[in-house]
Design an enzyme around this catalytic site. Structure first.
Site, PDB file in Angstrom:
ATOM      1  CG  HIS A 167      -2.293   0.724   0.800  1.00 23.94           C
ATOM      2  ND1 HIS A 167      -3.374   0.441   1.570  1.00 23.94           N
ATOM      3  CD2 HIS A 167      -2.677   1.565  -0.151  1.00 23.94           C
ATOM      4  CE1 HIS A 167      -4.359   1.133   1.038  1.00 23.94           C
ATOM      5  NE2 HIS A 167      -4.098   1.651  -0.030  1.00 23.94           N
ATOM      6  CG  ASP A 201      -6.424  -0.792   4.566  1.00 23.40           C
ATOM      7  OD1 ASP A 201      -6.131  -1.826   5.137  1.00 23.40           O
ATOM      8  OD2 ASP A 201      -5.665  -0.018   3.709  1.00 23.40           O
ATOM      9  CG  HIS A 243      -4.528  -2.898   8.326  1.00 25.74           C
ATOM     10  ND1 HIS A 243      -4.479  -3.653   7.295  1.00 25.74           N
ATOM     11  CD2 HIS A 243      -4.411  -3.577   9.481  1.00 25.74           C
ATOM     12  CE1 HIS A 243      -4.502  -4.755   7.440  1.00 25.74           C
ATOM     13  NE2 HIS A 243      -4.275  -4.918   8.845  1.00 25.74           N
ATOM     14  CG  ASP A 292      -2.805   1.501   5.424  1.00 29.74           C
ATOM     15  OD1 ASP A 292      -2.650   0.633   6.356  1.00 29.74           O
ATOM     16  OD2 ASP A 292      -3.087   1.525   4.352  1.00 29.74           O
ATOM     17  CG  HIS A 320       2.198  -1.876   4.224  1.00 28.38           C
ATOM     18  ND1 HIS A 320       1.813  -2.964   4.073  1.00 28.38           N
ATOM     19  CD2 HIS A 320       2.830  -1.815   5.804  1.00 28.38           C
ATOM     20  CE1 HIS A 320       1.737  -3.840   5.127  1.00 28.38           C
ATOM     21  NE2 HIS A 320       2.162  -3.245   5.986  1.00 28.38           N
ATOM     22  CG  ASP A 376      -4.970  -3.084   1.726  1.00 25.96           C
ATOM     23  OD1 ASP A 376      -4.846  -4.260   1.443  1.00 25.96           O
ATOM     24  OD2 ASP A 376      -4.377  -2.406   2.637  1.00 25.96           O
ATOM     25  CG  ASP A 416      -5.819  -5.272   4.123  1.00 25.61           C
ATOM     26  OD1 ASP A 416      -6.645  -4.633   4.358  1.00 25.61           O
ATOM     27  OD2 ASP A 416      -4.553  -5.177   4.496  1.00 25.61           O
ATOM     28  CD  GLU A 467      -0.533  -4.148   1.547  1.00 31.89           C
ATOM     29  OE1 GLU A 467      -0.050  -5.287   1.758  1.00 31.89           O
ATOM     30  OE2 GLU A 467       0.141  -3.032   1.656  1.00 31.89           O
TER      31      GLU A 467
HETATM   32  N1  LIG Z   1      -1.391  -1.337   4.217  1.00 37.52           N
HETATM   33  C1  LIG Z   1      -1.633  -2.300   4.958  1.00 37.52           C
HETATM   34  N2  LIG Z   1      -1.831  -3.579   4.760  1.00 37.52           N
HETATM   35  N3  LIG Z   1      -1.260  -1.932   6.197  1.00 37.52           N
HETATM   36  C2  LIG Z   1      -0.990  -2.732   7.236  1.00 37.52           C
HETATM   37  C3  LIG Z   1      -0.639  -1.809   8.541  1.00 37.52           C
HETATM   38  C4  LIG Z   1      -0.687  -2.830   9.686  1.00 37.52           C
HETATM   39  C5  LIG Z   1      -0.055  -2.162  11.093  1.00 37.52           C
HETATM   40  N4  LIG Z   1      -1.172  -1.241  11.148  1.00 37.52           N
HETATM   41  C6  LIG Z   1       1.144  -1.200  10.876  1.00 37.52           C
HETATM   42  O1  LIG Z   1       1.359  -0.232  10.938  1.00 37.52           O
HETATM   43  O2  LIG Z   1       2.058  -2.111  10.649  1.00 37.52           O
HETATM   44 MN   LIG Z   2      -3.608  -0.588   3.354  1.00 37.96          MN
HETATM   45 MN   LIG Z   3      -4.538  -3.077   5.044  1.00 40.04          MN
END
Ligand SMILES: NC(=[NH2+])NCCC[C@H](N)C(=O)O
Ligand SMILES: [Mn+2]
Ligand SMILES: [Mn+2]
Length: 309
Positions: free
Chosen positions: A109, A132, A134, A136, A149, A236, A238, A281
């Site tokens: 990402h 997402d 998350h 990010d 990411h 993303d 995920d 991703e």
């Molecule tokens: N783009 C993604 N898949 N991000 C995952 C981030 C996971 C976690 N919050 C981190 O800062 O490491």
């Molecule tokens: Mn992401």
């Molecule tokens: Mn993610």
């Protein structure tokens, strides 16, 4: 280089595919194989079968082998991510000024930093919808992993020390009131705090359960589209439930199901406000039978206008 443009996003006649084989923002190899995997799953064929001109395909020659090991820092591979972002930004900018729809295939990402660098060179005021699991939104202080990411949105709105505007060619930062996160279910404590203090709109899985995906996406379009020149959709994979999309680096249970994801992209397509998209991703090393890549192809075609009838 601001050639300000009011993007309508209407029938994306010309699409420019920009492949970004990159994993150094995620701390785990595999997403560098994402673009090839998505293309092998039939993206080009699919686009050509629709009424869309696939104008060109570019592969960004970004660093695959780390070169910054000599400069240890808490944040992993920052020089590599900055180099990649500049290269991606250039391609995305060129597509946008040419009135093509940039479709960026990640990569992890952090490639969205590159997309946004290029897009802000063209659009003065861009909205962003960030699908997402998350947020990010980590910063140098809050990141639990050091992986960029997980910081990409914080970079975009200028909340980390490393800022979008550090990338050559980038315009201005993305305004926090123009971004919407959809599908979140795994936020770190520092991200939660930032979301609260900055008033960032997040439609988590809780809101999707409560209001339904249609209401959520309509609200997201209203917010990200309000007074902006266009909407960048950063998708993303995920955000989907791992049962649908297992081939991602950081899977989190309880995500969007197949129909919710399609319906979301159909609504975004109908809105005619989306002017660019990243799909990120996809990690084929963790996938079964290219399923996640095939799903990415289907979702991209929904966004580009494919309908059941
Ligand atoms: N783009 C993604 N898949 N991000 C995952 C981030 C996971 C976690 N919050 C981190 O800062 O490491
Ligand atoms: Mn992401
Ligand atoms: Mn993610």
């Amino acid at each position: 280089m601001n050639s300000q443009k009011q993007g309508s996003g209407s029938e994306h006649k010309k699409v420019r595919l920009i492949s970004v084989p990159f994993w150094l923002g995620s701390g785990r190899a595999g997403t560098e194989l994402g673009p090839e995997s998505i293309i092998k799953a039939g993206l080009v064929r699919k686009i050509r079968s629709m009424d869309i001109h696939l104008e060109s395909e570019h592969e960004v020659d970004c660093p695959i082998k780390p070169f910054s090991q000599g400069t240890p820092s808490k944040i992993k591979y920052l020089p590599e991510v900055m180099e990649m972002s500049g290269l991606v930004g250039e391609q995305v900018y060129r597509a946008a000024i040419n009135d093509s729809f940039p479709l960026i295939l990640g990569g992890d990402h952090s490639v969205a930093i590159g997309s946004l660098a290029g897009l802000t060179g063209h659009y003065n005021n861009l909205g962003v919808i960030w699908f997402d699991a998350h947020g990010d939104l980590n910063t140098e202080e809050t990141t639990p992993s050091g992986n960029l990411h997980g910081m990409a949105l914080a970079v975009a709105i200028g909340k980390s020390n490393f800022k979008l505007t550090d990338i050559p060619g980038a315009g201005s930062l993305i305004k926090k009131e123009n971004i919407v996160i959809v599908g979140a279910r795994d936020l770190d404590p520092g991200e939660r705090e930032l979301i609260r203090s900055e008033g960032i709109t997040v439609f988590s899985m809780h809101e999707i359960d409560r209001m339904g995906i249609e209401t959520v996406v309509k609200k997201a379009i209203e917010i990200a589209g309000n007074g902006t020149d266009g909407i960048h959709l950063s998708f993303d994979m995920d955000c989907l439930d791992p049962q649908e999309a297992a081939g991602v680096g950081t899977p989190v249970p309880g995500g969007l199901n197949y129909r919710e994801a399609h319906f979301a992209l159909e609504l975004l397509s109908e809105s005619q406000r989306v002017t660019s998209m990243d799909i990120v991703e996809v990690n084929p090393l963790l996938d079964y039978d290219r399923r996640t890549a095939r799903l990415a192809v289907e979702l991209a075609s929904s966004l580009l206008g494919k309908r059941i009838l």
